[in-house]
Design a protein around this motif. Structure first.
Motif, PDB file in Angstrom:
ATOM      1  N   MET A 227      -3.954  64.849  11.784  1.00  0.00           N
ATOM      2  CA  MET A 227      -4.146  66.070  12.545  1.00  0.00           C
ATOM      3  C   MET A 227      -3.685  65.845  13.989  1.00  0.00           C
ATOM      4  SD  MET A 227      -7.577  68.317  13.322  1.00  0.00           S
ATOM      5  CE  MET A 227      -8.546  66.930  13.828  1.00  0.00           C
ATOM      6  N   CYS A 228      -3.009  66.804  14.528  1.00  0.00           N
ATOM      7  CA  CYS A 228      -2.495  66.760  15.888  1.00  0.00           C
ATOM      8  C   CYS A 228      -3.616  67.111  16.876  1.00  0.00           C
ATOM      9  CB  CYS A 228      -1.340  67.761  16.004  1.00  0.00           C
ATOM     10  SG  CYS A 228      -0.528  67.785  17.583  1.00  0.00           S
ATOM     11  N   GLU A 229      -3.752  66.309  17.916  1.00  0.00           N
ATOM     12  CA  GLU A 229      -4.760  66.554  18.955  1.00  0.00           C
ATOM     13  C   GLU A 229      -4.230  67.556  19.978  1.00  0.00           C
ATOM     14  OE1 GLU A 229      -7.871  65.199  18.977  1.00  0.00           O
ATOM     15  OE2 GLU A 229      -7.376  64.292  17.047  1.00  0.00           O
ATOM     16  N   TRP A 230      -5.134  68.250  20.635  1.00  0.00           N
ATOM     17  CA  TRP A 230      -4.744  69.194  21.670  1.00  0.00           C
ATOM     18  C   TRP A 230      -4.260  68.465  22.927  1.00  0.00           C
ATOM     19  CZ3 TRP A 230      -4.020  74.177  20.926  1.00  0.00           C
ATOM     20  CH2 TRP A 230      -4.695  74.829  19.892  1.00  0.00           C
ATOM     21  N   ASN A 231      -3.203  69.004  23.511  1.00  0.00           N
ATOM     22  CA  ASN A 231      -2.775  68.644  24.858  1.00  0.00           C
ATOM     23  C   ASN A 231      -3.307  69.735  25.777  1.00  0.00           C
ATOM     24  OD1 ASN A 231      -1.099  66.394  24.112  1.00  0.00           O
ATOM     25  ND2 ASN A 231       0.345  67.871  23.304  1.00  0.00           N
ATOM     26  N   TYR A 232      -3.302  69.471  27.065  1.00  0.00           N
ATOM     27  CA  TYR A 232      -3.826  70.429  28.036  1.00  0.00           C
ATOM     28  C   TYR A 232      -2.817  70.606  29.156  1.00  0.00           C
ATOM     29  CZ  TYR A 232      -8.032  69.543  25.415  1.00  0.00           C
ATOM     30  OH  TYR A 232      -8.921  69.421  24.386  1.00  0.00           O
ATOM     31  N   ALA A 233      -2.478  71.865  29.443  1.00  0.00           N
ATOM     32  CA  ALA A 233      -1.505  72.163  30.491  1.00  0.00           C
ATOM     33  C   ALA A 233      -2.122  72.003  31.872  1.00  0.00           C
ATOM     34  CB  ALA A 233      -0.982  73.592  30.318  1.00  0.00           C
TER      35      ALA A 233
ATOM     36  N   ASP B 271       6.476  68.893   9.639  1.00  0.00           N
ATOM     37  CA  ASP B 271       7.229  69.030  10.886  1.00  0.00           C
ATOM     38  C   ASP B 271       6.396  68.486  12.059  1.00  0.00           C
ATOM     39  OD1 ASP B 271       8.838  70.421   9.141  1.00  0.00           O
ATOM     40  OD2 ASP B 271       9.124  72.148  10.451  1.00  0.00           O
ATOM     41  N   ASN B 272       7.021  67.719  12.921  1.00  0.00           N
ATOM     42  CA  ASN B 272       6.344  67.199  14.099  1.00  0.00           C
ATOM     43  C   ASN B 272       6.153  68.313  15.119  1.00  0.00           C
ATOM     44  OD1 ASN B 272       6.126  64.525  13.210  1.00  0.00           O
ATOM     45  ND2 ASN B 272       8.219  64.095  13.848  1.00  0.00           N
ATOM     46  N   TYR B 273       4.983  68.327  15.740  1.00  0.00           N
ATOM     47  CA  TYR B 273       4.677  69.382  16.703  1.00  0.00           C
ATOM     48  C   TYR B 273       3.649  68.893  17.713  1.00  0.00           C
ATOM     49  CZ  TYR B 273       0.238  70.164  14.257  1.00  0.00           C
ATOM     50  OH  TYR B 273      -1.010  70.011  13.715  1.00  0.00           O
ATOM     51  N   THR B 274       3.555  69.646  18.796  1.00  0.00           N
ATOM     52  CA  THR B 274       2.478  69.465  19.761  1.00  0.00           C
ATOM     53  C   THR B 274       1.757  70.797  19.883  1.00  0.00           C
ATOM     54  OG1 THR B 274       3.886  70.058  21.644  1.00  0.00           O
ATOM     55  CG2 THR B 274       3.701  67.709  21.108  1.00  0.00           C
ATOM     56  N   LYS B 275       0.480  70.733  20.214  1.00  0.00           N
ATOM     57  CA  LYS B 275      -0.269  71.958  20.471  1.00  0.00           C
ATOM     58  C   LYS B 275      -0.946  71.797  21.828  1.00  0.00           C
ATOM     59  CE  LYS B 275      -4.302  70.724  17.606  1.00  0.00           C
ATOM     60  NZ  LYS B 275      -5.142  71.175  16.505  1.00  0.00           N
ATOM     61  N   THR B 276      -0.753  72.821  22.669  1.00  0.00           N
ATOM     62  CA  THR B 276      -1.183  72.733  24.060  1.00  0.00           C
ATOM     63  C   THR B 276      -2.030  73.934  24.435  1.00  0.00           C
ATOM     64  OG1 THR B 276       0.878  71.588  24.598  1.00  0.00           O
ATOM     65  CG2 THR B 276      -0.373  72.517  26.447  1.00  0.00           C
ATOM     66  N   ILE B 277      -3.199  73.662  24.988  1.00  0.00           N
ATOM     67  CA  ILE B 277      -4.009  74.737  25.565  1.00  0.00           C
ATOM     68  C   ILE B 277      -3.408  75.042  26.928  1.00  0.00           C
ATOM     69  CG2 ILE B 277      -6.280  75.324  26.505  1.00  0.00           C
ATOM     70  CD1 ILE B 277      -7.495  73.670  24.203  1.00  0.00           C
ATOM     71  N   LEU B 278      -2.956  76.288  27.092  1.00  0.00           N
ATOM     72  CA  LEU B 278      -2.292  76.684  28.332  1.00  0.00           C
ATOM     73  C   LEU B 278      -3.283  77.120  29.407  1.00  0.00           C
ATOM     74  CD1 LEU B 278       0.635  78.779  26.809  1.00  0.00           C
ATOM     75  CD2 LEU B 278       0.691  76.391  27.592  1.00  0.00           C
ATOM     76  N   TRP B 279      -4.308  77.906  28.997  1.00  0.00           N
ATOM     77  CA  TRP B 279      -5.255  78.431  29.975  1.00  0.00           C
ATOM     78  C   TRP B 279      -6.502  78.901  29.245  1.00  0.00           C
ATOM     79  CZ3 TRP B 279      -3.082  78.409  34.920  1.00  0.00           C
ATOM     80  CH2 TRP B 279      -3.927  78.791  35.961  1.00  0.00           C
ATOM     81  N   CYS B 280      -7.654  78.731  29.879  1.00  0.00           N
ATOM     82  CA  CYS B 280      -8.929  79.209  29.332  1.00  0.00           C
ATOM     83  C   CYS B 280      -9.382  80.442  30.113  1.00  0.00           C
ATOM     84  CB  CYS B 280      -9.996  78.128  29.427  1.00  0.00           C
ATOM     85  SG  CYS B 280      -9.626  76.635  28.494  1.00  0.00           S
TER      86      CYS B 280
END
Length: 143
Positions: A1-7, A78-87
């Motif tokens: 599972m891919c972990e979240w990145n943070y913007a 497929d390789n991917y990243t997931k990023t939280i952009l804003w809360c």
């Protein structure tokens, strides 16, 4: 599972500090495609004012997407990243900004979003200025 990145300066502690009901995110795949979405942080909580000690997280840590296309790419490896952009403190604000970003990015050839499905009440006064500034900053990151 891919972990979240943070913007920008966001961190996981920000997501769970009780100040936010939802967030806008972006998935980016190795092939250059991307998807914009939103996620509610707590079950049945659409406003941070309703968050309390018994509030239960809404599975955001493991979340992939409601998009069949995105989940298909993930299932295919497929390789991917997931990023939280804003809360955001409310889901109304979260969904409004998600809609604006999809409308801005959705016609680009690399974007995987297929629809915009939201009806929103536009903010007024200081909230309008604040959200406008946030959207401008997010759009500058995406372009």
């Amino acid at each position: 599972m891919c972990e979240w990145n943070y913007a920008d300066t966001w961190m996981e502690q920000d997501v769970t500090n009780g100040m936010y009901a939802g967030f806008v995110y972006m998935f980016q795949f190795e092939d250059g495609t991307s998807y914009i979405g939103s996620k509610q942080i707590y079950k049945r909580v659409k406003d941070r004012k309703k968050i309390n000690s018994t509030s239960v997280e809404n599975g955001w840590r493991e979340y992939t997407s409601s998009s069949k296309v995105v989940n298909g790419k993930i299932d295919n490896g497929d390789n991917y990243t997931k990023t939280i952009l804003w809360c955001f403190p409310t889901m109304n604000e979260t969904l409004l900004v998600e809609t604006i970003l999809i409308l801005s990015e959705g016609l680009k050839p690399h974007n995987l979003n297929l629809a915009v499905m939201h009806k929103a009440r536009l903010p007024t006064g200081e909230n309008k200025r604040r959200l406008h500034g946030i959207v401008q900053e997010l759009l500058s990151w995406l372009n």
